[in-house]
Design an enzyme around this catalytic site. Structure first.
Site, mmCIF file in Angstrom:
data_model
loop_
_atom_site.group_PDB
_atom_site.id
_atom_site.type_symbol
_atom_site.label_atom_id
_atom_site.label_comp_id
_atom_site.label_asym_id
_atom_site.label_seq_id
_atom_site.Cartn_x
_atom_site.Cartn_y
_atom_site.Cartn_z
ATOM 1 N N ASP A 1 0.857 -1.195 0.000
ATOM 2 C CA ASP A 1 0.000 0.000 0.000
ATOM 3 C C ASP A 1 0.886 1.235 0.000
ATOM 4 O OD1 ASP A 1 -2.436 1.340 0.013
ATOM 5 O OD2 ASP A 1 -2.566 1.386 2.199
ATOM 6 N N ASP B 1 3.434 1.597 7.967
ATOM 7 C CA ASP B 1 2.176 0.869 7.746
ATOM 8 C C ASP B 1 2.284 -0.227 6.687
ATOM 9 O OD1 ASP B 1 -0.384 0.006 7.930
ATOM 10 O OD2 ASP B 1 -1.302 1.792 7.061
#
Length: 315
Positions: free
Chosen positions: A202, A219
């Site tokens: 991502d 993340d």
């Protein structure tokens, strides 16, 4: 813990108690950070820098899959790649408190990268190539792949099962989504076999933070197996930007230019998945508040039109 409201009992006191259980001393300062899939808090500590407490959404990932994410982040950090990795406590990075699973990481601030800067894009390209060199060492066993089953079939079913999609649009949505699925399948078949590796998954500008010392990545919650181009295309606004990214990338690692043909397919999969993600999570009170447009028929009409446009781009 309610399936319909999985974070209803995660109040500030529980967040502080979870951090205290690690032997740390919160000073009472809490800041909820922007996250919908999980719940993330910045927690101030006595005499030391704050930590970030991430509470994982129940039932999304298995413990084994989360530990694979942590191990990958640690492997990257050990290779001196600027990735924020979870902190160990008693030798464990996946922690449990009052029915919640969570992890703590150091707070690392920064600003968004400048996607107009050739220098910054080349820098990012070099770092992503280094991530991929580590990612290619071995596969994930528990985190799955970036594929049609995950990013098309599952979200499509979530939308069709949801009350969000007006019944009058069911047939039109199904036709548009199935058209995307066929076009994506054809594009992957035309490109041929692609090497799969462990990815950030991502890698959009919000997950890259820039400081005076350079960038760092945060993340890895969507880390999966997939093609290298997945970690590049969301950082490229145009062909010039992609060229700069690849110039940096190729300084550290070879790139299969055939993967560039997958970009429209990956973009279509992400857009279809986005609508399915909202539909699947609509029971979480945070989602209607954050995405009120998804409750309007006109948004779904536009989404259907967008899916057809994406299919046209693929054919």
């Amino acid at each position: 813990m309610s399936i319909d409201a999985p974070y209803a009992t995660l109040d500030p006191d529980r967040v502080l108690d979870a951090v205290t259980a690690c032997g740390l001393w919160p000073d009472g300062r809490l800041l909820a950070l922007n996250s919908y899939e999980n719940r993330v808090w910045q927690v101030g500590l006595e005499e030391t820098s704050p930590v970030i407490a991430k509470f994982y959404r129940p039932h999304r990932w298995s413990d084994a899959a989360i530990l694979e994410e942590h191990a990958f982040a640690q492997e990257l950090a050990e290779a001196e790649i600027p990735v924020v990795a979870p902190l160990p406590f008693g030798g464990r990075t996946l922690l449990h408190h009052d029915g919640f699973r969570y992890a703590l990481t150091p707070r690392r601030g920064g600003r968004a990268p400048s996607l107009e800067s050739t220098e910054q894009l080349e820098w990012l390209g070099r770092l992503i190539a280094r991530i991929h060199s580590i990612g290619a060492r071995q596969p994930f066993e528990h985190r799955g792949r970036l594929d049609r089953a995950t990013l098309i079939a599952k979200p499509m079913q979530a939308v069709l099962s949801s009350t969000l999609l007006p019944s009058s649009l069911h047939a039109a949505y199904r036709a548009a989504a199935e058209r995307v699925d066929r076009a994506v399948a054809d594009r992957f078949e035309a490109v041929g076999p692609i090497r799969q590796l462990r990815l950030h998954g991502d890698c959009h500008p919000g997950n890259v933070l820039w400081t005076d010392a350079g960038p760092h990545f945060v993340d890895l919650d969507d880390a999966r197996m997939g093609p290298a181009v997945q970690d590049l295309w969301m950082l490229a606004n145009d062909e010039k930007a992609m060229s700069a990214l690849l110039d940096g990338y190729q300084q550290m690692r070879d790139f299969d230019f055939g993967e560039l043909a997958l970009m429209p397919a990956l973009r279509a999969m992400r857009q279809l998945h986005y609508a399915g993600w909202i539909a699947e999570r609509w029971h979480d009170p945070a989602f209607p508040a954050a995405f009120p447009f998804a409750g309007e028929a006109r948004w779904w009409e536009q989404h259907i039109a967008d899916l057809h446009e994406l299919s046209e781009e693929l054919t």
